[in-house]
Design a protein around this motif. Sequence first.
Motif, mmCIF file in Angstrom:
data_model
loop_
_atom_site.group_PDB
_atom_site.id
_atom_site.type_symbol
_atom_site.label_atom_id
_atom_site.label_comp_id
_atom_site.label_asym_id
_atom_site.label_seq_id
_atom_site.Cartn_x
_atom_site.Cartn_y
_atom_site.Cartn_z
ATOM 1 N N ILE A 1 28.893 24.580 -59.481
ATOM 2 C CA ILE A 1 27.586 24.019 -59.818
ATOM 3 C C ILE A 1 26.566 24.684 -58.894
ATOM 4 O O ILE A 1 26.668 24.571 -57.672
ATOM 5 N N PHE A 2 25.586 25.368 -59.492
ATOM 6 C CA PHE A 2 24.639 26.165 -58.727
ATOM 7 C C PHE A 2 23.209 25.672 -58.898
ATOM 8 O O PHE A 2 22.889 24.962 -59.860
ATOM 9 N N GLU B 1 22.081 22.772 -65.145
ATOM 10 C CA GLU B 1 21.864 21.481 -65.783
ATOM 11 C C GLU B 1 23.201 20.755 -65.870
ATOM 12 O O GLU B 1 24.241 21.380 -66.106
ATOM 13 N N LEU B 2 23.167 19.454 -65.670
ATOM 14 C CA LEU B 2 24.381 18.641 -65.717
ATOM 15 C C LEU B 2 24.269 17.603 -66.817
ATOM 16 O O LEU B 2 23.195 17.049 -67.053
ATOM 17 N N ILE B 3 25.395 17.324 -67.447
ATOM 18 C CA ILE B 3 25.482 16.204 -68.380
ATOM 19 C C ILE B 3 26.198 15.098 -67.627
ATOM 20 O O ILE B 3 27.282 15.305 -67.065
ATOM 21 N N VAL B 4 25.569 13.921 -67.592
ATOM 22 C CA VAL B 4 26.059 12.809 -66.791
ATOM 23 C C VAL B 4 26.334 11.621 -67.699
ATOM 24 O O VAL B 4 25.512 11.267 -68.542
ATOM 25 N N LEU C 1 25.849 3.536 -50.525
ATOM 26 C CA LEU C 1 26.070 4.537 -51.570
ATOM 27 C C LEU C 1 26.188 3.834 -52.905
ATOM 28 O O LEU C 1 26.955 2.885 -53.045
ATOM 29 N N THR C 2 25.430 4.299 -53.879
ATOM 30 C CA THR C 2 25.540 3.797 -55.244
ATOM 31 C C THR C 2 25.826 4.982 -56.147
ATOM 32 O O THR C 2 25.097 5.978 -56.106
ATOM 33 N N VAL C 3 26.883 4.902 -56.936
ATOM 34 C CA VAL C 3 27.176 5.964 -57.902
ATOM 35 C C VAL C 3 26.355 5.685 -59.149
ATOM 36 O O VAL C 3 26.485 4.637 -59.781
ATOM 37 N N TRP C 4 25.476 6.624 -59.486
ATOM 38 C CA TRP C 4 24.571 6.501 -60.621
ATOM 39 C C TRP C 4 25.252 6.926 -61.915
ATOM 40 O O TRP C 4 24.981 6.399 -62.974
ATOM 41 N N GLY C 5 26.168 7.914 -61.830
ATOM 42 C CA GLY C 5 26.859 8.391 -63.016
ATOM 43 C C GLY C 5 27.866 9.467 -62.660
ATOM 44 O O GLY C 5 27.886 9.976 -61.538
ATOM 45 N N VAL C 6 28.741 9.773 -63.618
ATOM 46 C CA VAL C 6 29.790 10.777 -63.436
ATOM 47 C C VAL C 6 29.399 12.036 -64.207
ATOM 48 O O VAL C 6 29.059 11.964 -65.394
ATOM 49 N N VAL C 7 29.441 13.174 -63.524
ATOM 50 C CA VAL C 7 29.120 14.454 -64.167
ATOM 51 C C VAL C 7 30.311 14.847 -65.041
ATOM 52 O O VAL C 7 31.442 14.900 -64.574
ATOM 53 N N THR C 8 30.044 15.123 -66.310
ATOM 54 C CA THR C 8 31.113 15.488 -67.231
ATOM 55 C C THR C 8 31.088 16.961 -67.608
ATOM 56 O O THR C 8 32.124 17.541 -67.911
ATOM 57 N N THR C 9 29.886 17.572 -67.597
ATOM 58 C CA THR C 9 29.750 18.953 -68.057
ATOM 59 C C THR C 9 28.638 19.652 -67.292
ATOM 60 O O THR C 9 27.625 19.051 -66.973
ATOM 61 N N CYS C 10 28.864 20.943 -67.053
ATOM 62 C CA CYS C 10 27.833 21.774 -66.438
ATOM 63 C C CYS C 10 27.755 23.079 -67.237
ATOM 64 O O CYS C 10 28.422 24.049 -66.930
ATOM 65 N N PRO C 11 26.927 23.085 -68.306
ATOM 66 C CA PRO C 11 26.794 24.314 -69.093
ATOM 67 C C PRO C 11 25.990 25.342 -68.309
ATOM 68 O O PRO C 11 25.018 25.011 -67.640
ATOM 69 N N HIS C 12 26.413 26.574 -68.341
ATOM 70 C CA HIS C 12 25.714 27.639 -67.619
ATOM 71 C C HIS C 12 24.906 28.472 -68.604
ATOM 72 O O HIS C 12 25.424 28.946 -69.611
ATOM 73 N N HIS C 13 23.634 28.631 -68.274
ATOM 74 C CA HIS C 13 22.750 29.457 -69.102
ATOM 75 C C HIS C 13 22.893 30.911 -68.666
ATOM 76 O O HIS C 13 22.990 31.218 -67.477
ATOM 77 N N LEU C 14 22.948 31.797 -69.605
ATOM 78 C CA LEU C 14 23.099 33.210 -69.313
ATOM 79 C C LEU C 14 21.781 33.956 -69.388
ATOM 80 O O LEU C 14 21.703 35.124 -69.039
ATOM 81 N N MET D 1 20.421 16.374 -66.223
ATOM 82 C CA MET D 1 19.778 16.501 -64.938
ATOM 83 C C MET D 1 19.827 17.968 -64.527
ATOM 84 O O MET D 1 20.730 18.688 -64.915
ATOM 85 N N ARG D 2 18.879 18.368 -63.704
ATOM 86 C CA ARG D 2 18.863 19.732 -63.184
ATOM 87 C C ARG D 2 19.145 19.690 -61.689
ATOM 88 O O ARG D 2 18.625 18.857 -60.967
ATOM 89 N N VAL D 3 20.001 20.609 -61.236
ATOM 90 C CA VAL D 3 20.437 20.671 -59.847
ATOM 91 C C VAL D 3 19.432 21.461 -59.009
ATOM 92 O O VAL D 3 18.924 22.492 -59.453
ATOM 93 N N ALA D 4 19.195 20.986 -57.802
ATOM 94 C CA ALA D 4 18.399 21.725 -56.824
ATOM 95 C C ALA D 4 19.227 21.785 -55.546
ATOM 96 O O ALA D 4 19.588 20.766 -54.982
ATOM 97 N N GLY D 5 19.588 22.979 -55.133
ATOM 98 C CA GLY D 5 20.374 23.136 -53.915
ATOM 99 C C GLY D 5 21.744 23.719 -54.192
ATOM 100 O O GLY D 5 22.145 23.884 -55.341
ATOM 101 N N GLY D 6 22.460 24.023 -53.110
ATOM 102 C CA GLY D 6 23.732 24.714 -53.248
ATOM 103 C C GLY D 6 24.936 23.977 -52.703
ATOM 104 O O GLY D 6 25.975 24.582 -52.476
ATOM 105 N N SER D 7 24.831 22.657 -52.514
ATOM 106 C CA SER D 7 25.928 21.925 -51.885
ATOM 107 C C SER D 7 27.188 21.846 -52.739
ATOM 108 O O SER D 7 28.260 21.546 -52.232
ATOM 109 N N MET D 8 27.087 22.147 -54.040
ATOM 110 C CA MET D 8 28.245 22.009 -54.927
ATOM 111 C C MET D 8 28.733 23.338 -55.490
ATOM 112 O O MET D 8 29.438 23.390 -56.493
#
Length: 85
Positions: A13-14, A18-21, A70-83, A1-8
């Motif tokens: 997480i910026f 991209e997140l691995i869920v 509230l429904t939890v869709w999945g747990v984020v396990t990894t957030c690789p950062h692109h350089l 998944m790709r993140v939009a926004g800055g809440s995290m």
Amino acid sequence: MRVAGGSMEGAGIFDGDELIVDRSLEPGEGDVVIAVVEGELTVERLRLGPDGPRPHPTNDAYPVLRPRELTVWGVVTTCPHHLHR
């Protein structure tokens, strides 16, 4: 998944990351999760309290959500950062 926004941002997480869920994991206290809040997906830290699970941002500029449902869709396990863009 790709993140939009800055809440995290407090969790490293910026916007645009991209997140691995993993949808097979059982979410627990403090996990970063993908949650369905009032029909929309959001990335939040899960807090378990006497009123049930609540999604919390890690950026103080964003309000704590208080959804009726509230429904939890999945747990984020990894957030690789692109350089490179």
